[in-house]
Motif scaffolding. Structure first.
Motif, short mmCIF file in Angstrom:
data_model
loop_
_atom_site.label_atom_id
_atom_site.label_comp_id
_atom_site.label_asym_id
_atom_site.label_seq_id
_atom_site.Cartn_x
_atom_site.Cartn_y
_atom_site.Cartn_z
N PHE A 115 8.87 11.41 12.79
CA PHE A 115 8.07 11.60 14.21
C PHE A 115 9.12 11.30 15.04
CE2 PHE A 115 6.17 8.57 17.09
CZ PHE A 115 5.38 9.35 17.75
N VAL A 116 10.02 10.00 14.94
CA VAL A 116 10.89 9.49 15.96
C VAL A 116 11.84 10.86 16.32
CG1 VAL A 116 12.72 7.77 16.38
CG2 VAL A 116 10.55 7.36 15.37
N GLY A 117 12.41 11.39 15.23
CA GLY A 117 13.23 12.46 15.31
C GLY A 117 12.73 13.52 16.37
N ALA A 118 11.40 14.02 16.05
CA ALA A 118 10.71 14.99 16.71
C ALA A 118 10.53 14.52 18.25
CB ALA A 118 9.54 15.55 15.95
N PHE A 142 -0.04 11.02 9.63
CA PHE A 142 -0.44 11.89 10.84
C PHE A 142 0.42 12.06 11.96
CE2 PHE A 142 -2.68 11.02 14.93
CZ PHE A 142 -3.29 12.43 14.99
N MET A 143 1.04 11.00 12.24
CA MET A 143 1.94 10.99 13.55
C MET A 143 3.02 12.10 13.36
SD MET A 143 2.44 7.06 14.25
CE MET A 143 3.61 7.26 15.48
N ALA A 144 3.59 12.26 12.18
CA ALA A 144 4.73 13.15 11.87
C ALA A 144 4.18 14.54 11.75
CB ALA A 144 5.67 12.78 10.55
N GLY A 145 2.99 14.77 11.16
CA GLY A 145 2.38 16.10 11.18
C GLY A 145 1.95 16.54 12.60
N ALA A 146 1.29 15.71 13.32
CA ALA A 146 0.92 16.00 14.67
C ALA A 146 1.85 16.33 15.42
CB ALA A 146 0.02 15.00 15.39
N MET A 147 2.95 15.43 15.53
CA MET A 147 4.17 15.82 16.40
C MET A 147 4.61 17.19 16.14
SD MET A 147 6.09 15.06 18.87
CE MET A 147 5.79 13.34 19.24
N LEU A 148 5.14 17.48 14.76
CA LEU A 148 5.68 18.77 14.49
C LEU A 148 5.00 19.91 14.86
CD1 LEU A 148 7.32 17.65 11.16
CD2 LEU A 148 8.55 18.18 13.27
N THR A 149 3.80 19.70 14.66
CA THR A 149 2.65 20.97 14.99
C THR A 149 2.63 21.27 16.07
OG1 THR A 149 1.27 20.25 12.88
CG2 THR A 149 0.27 21.61 14.65
N TYR A 150 2.58 20.00 17.12
CA TYR A 150 2.47 20.26 18.62
C TYR A 150 3.82 21.05 19.04
CZ TYR A 150 1.74 19.51 23.47
OH TYR A 150 1.51 19.51 24.85
N ILE A 151 4.76 20.49 18.82
CA ILE A 151 6.16 21.22 19.25
C ILE A 151 6.14 22.73 18.82
CG2 ILE A 151 8.80 21.32 18.94
CD1 ILE A 151 8.53 18.19 18.65
N HIS A 152 5.99 22.88 17.65
CA HIS A 152 6.14 24.42 17.14
C HIS A 152 4.89 25.32 17.47
CE1 HIS A 152 9.84 24.09 14.81
NE2 HIS A 152 9.49 22.64 14.72
N ARG A 153 3.75 24.91 18.12
CA ARG A 153 2.59 25.58 18.54
C ARG A 153 2.22 25.66 19.97
NH1 ARG A 153 -1.93 26.02 13.79
NH2 ARG A 153 -0.26 26.29 12.06
N THR A 154 3.29 25.02 20.69
CA THR A 154 2.96 24.92 22.22
C THR A 154 4.10 25.80 23.15
OG1 THR A 154 2.24 22.63 22.07
CG2 THR A 154 2.96 23.23 23.99
N ALA A 155 3.69 26.19 23.86
CA ALA A 155 4.48 27.26 24.91
C ALA A 155 5.62 26.73 25.72
CB ALA A 155 3.50 28.17 25.85
N ARG A 156 5.28 25.28 25.87
CA ARG A 156 6.39 24.46 26.73
C ARG A 156 7.59 24.27 25.93
NH1 ARG A 156 9.89 22.69 28.67
NH2 ARG A 156 10.07 20.65 30.23
N PHE A 157 7.53 24.17 24.80
CA PHE A 157 8.98 24.09 23.92
C PHE A 157 9.28 25.40 23.29
CE2 PHE A 157 6.48 20.10 23.48
CZ PHE A 157 7.37 19.29 24.02
N ARG A 158 8.62 26.78 23.48
CA ARG A 158 9.39 27.92 23.15
C ARG A 158 10.44 28.19 23.49
NH1 ARG A 158 4.11 31.15 23.63
NH2 ARG A 158 3.59 29.60 22.11
N PRO A 159 10.89 27.93 24.65
CA PRO A 159 12.46 28.28 25.19
C PRO A 159 13.43 27.68 24.20
CG PRO A 159 10.98 27.93 27.01
CD PRO A 159 10.20 27.47 25.85
N TYR A 160 13.27 26.60 23.73
CA TYR A 160 14.15 25.65 23.07
C TYR A 160 14.23 26.05 21.53
CZ TYR A 160 13.67 23.67 27.23
OH TYR A 160 13.83 23.70 28.78
#
Length: 467
Positions: free
Chosen positions: A152-155, A211-229
């Protein structure tokens, strides 16, 4: 001259506002992490009593000590991401994100193993047999939660470095609510849930961190805001250089955090030698101080991000302003915290425990001591954040080692035992060490600004990064 003065006021008002906007979500997220331990202690103290409270507090402190190297070490990634973002380099941001996750997993394996080893050697801390037995089992469960915590902290470093700290804030607050719910149902055995007693509290923390780790990774990889990276073209880019950079900067940064956390964890051990009532009282007071400290670390993280971005722009003036704004916010907040601790100490203690007058009396006096070192604690942690933004980690590590292990801990022991000042003596030692660290780290930060960015290099105009 009046016009120049008004212009300077507007500039610094803007700096304070920008730092505050960035800080608030980080503060709430940081607060949520530490409040998990506070929640554990609140439920344990209310439902199970003073001895389980002391055991849970000791285990939480030592577990946080183990994970602090990873948490502190990974914090440098956000500043590096902010620097790469100010240079418009999405490929570098992708490499830093993937490298941060790899370093987080690597650190979690090592730190979890050390945590288990420590748990099986709890007798070294000289606590009572009952506290030792309960704390050992509690810490074994917490050891399993280090992996999801560091993932979670790394993501979250990607989100924070890109000035999107509300993501971690929302996830952490959700996890905090889950932790409270799990604490209640697993300690008491509500409905179909088993009655696990003290171990239910540790299990609640493990489930919340998963829950924190799973939610953070899911959000990053499924949100358009982070897609360019996260483009597929970036996936084959090697990250060895970034892993080495994170380890080179992160290990000293993690050790800096470790030395401070270790000081407070070992202070728990010293107080435990004074008796179980002192241990429970100390745990109540240190929990409160930990809450304000973690909020100050949010301002520190904002300082690291804003200073790192200013370094990427090669703007010495922006570095100075970012640092000064963070110091101002931290001093203001910690002054309010000090006022609260000094005037409402009895009421604050009553939130934790009501049926033990002796523990309440001792804790109330320790909360007053916690009020006195709020300013030193806030200043030193913001100075560390600013130095992290400057990628200056080695000398700050030496400063913290000296301040806490050469000054604070020995002085705490001498005042508590040879000079018979009891638990108050331990806290006077902690206050002295924090003050030394605050002075030395602040001087270091302002000295390093000119060395990192010479005047000749700081010639381009200031560029404001939007939220």
């Amino acid at each position: 001259m009046l016009s120049a003065s008004h212009s300077r006021i507007r500039i610094y008002r803007s700096e304070l506002a920008d730092t505050l906007r960035l800080s608030i979500p980080i503060v709430i997220a940081q607060l949520g992490v530490i409040l998990m331990g506070v929640t554990d202690n609140l439920f344990v103290g209310r439902l199970l009593g003073a001895i389980p409270l002391g055991a849970a507090g000791l285990a939480n402190s030592l577990s946080f000590l183990m994970s602090s190297i990873g948490v502190g070490g990974l914090a440098v990634v956000a500043a590096l991401v902010a620097k790469a973002n100010s240079q418009n380099d999405p490929a570098a941001i992708n490499r830093l994100y993937r490298a941060g996750l790899r370093v987080g997993v690597l650190m979690s394996v090592v730190l979890s193993g050390l945590s288990v080893l420590l748990a099986f050697n709890f007798s070294l801390f000289g606590q009572s047999a009952e506290v030792t037995r309960l704390a050992r089992d509690f810490m074994l469960i917490l050891s399993a939660s280090i992996l999801p915590l560091l993932v979670f902290v790394g993501a979250r470093q990607l989100c924070d470095g890109l000035r999107q700290p509300r993501v971690a804030m929302a996830i952490t607050l959700s996890a905090l609510l889950l932790n409270a719910l799990f604490n209640y149902v697993l300690i008491t055995g509500v409905g179909p849930f088993p009655e696990l007693g003290l171990m239910g509290s540790a299990t609640a923390t493990l489930l919340s961190r998963l829950f924190m780790a799973g939610a953070m990774l899911t959000y990053i990889h499924r949100t358009a805001r982070f897609r360019p990276y996260l483009l597929s073209a970036f996936r084959t880019l090697p990250t060895r250089s970034e892993v080495e950079t994170i380890l080179r900067l992160g290990i000293p940064g993690g050790l800096t955090f470790f030395f401070e956390v270790a000081t407070f964890s070992l202070a728990v051990v010293i107080v435990g030698w004074l008796g179980e009532d002192r241990l429970a009282a100390h745990q109540i007071a240190i929990n409160m101080a930990s809450v304000t400290y973690m909020m100050a670390t949010g301002i520190s993280s904002a300082a690291a991000i804003r200073v790192g971005a200013a370094v990427g722009r090669r703007s010495r003036e922006d570095v100075f302003r970012a640092g000064l704004a963070a110091f101002t916010l931290s001093v203001g907040f910690m002054s309010l915290a000090a006022l609260l601790f000094l005037t409402a100490n009895d009421w604050l203690v009553s939130l934790y425990i009501r049926d033990n007058p002796e523990v309440m009396r001792i804790a109330a006096s320790l909360v007053i001591m916690a009020g006195f070192f709020q300013l030193s604690d806030g200043v030193q942690v913001v100075a560390l954040g600013g130095l992290r933004g400057l990628s200056d980690v080695n000398v700050p590590t030496i400063i913290t080692l000296f301040s806490y292990w050469v000054v604070a801990l020995p002085l705490s022991y001498v005042l508590a035992f040879p000079l018979r000042m009891d638990a108050i003596g331990v806290w006077i030692g902690l206050l002295t060490g924090l003050t030394v660290a605050a002075v030395l780290l602040t001087v270091r930060f302002f000295q390093r600004i000119n060395r990192v960015i010479p005047a000749a290099a700081s010639s381009q105009p200031t560029v404001r990064i939007p939220d």
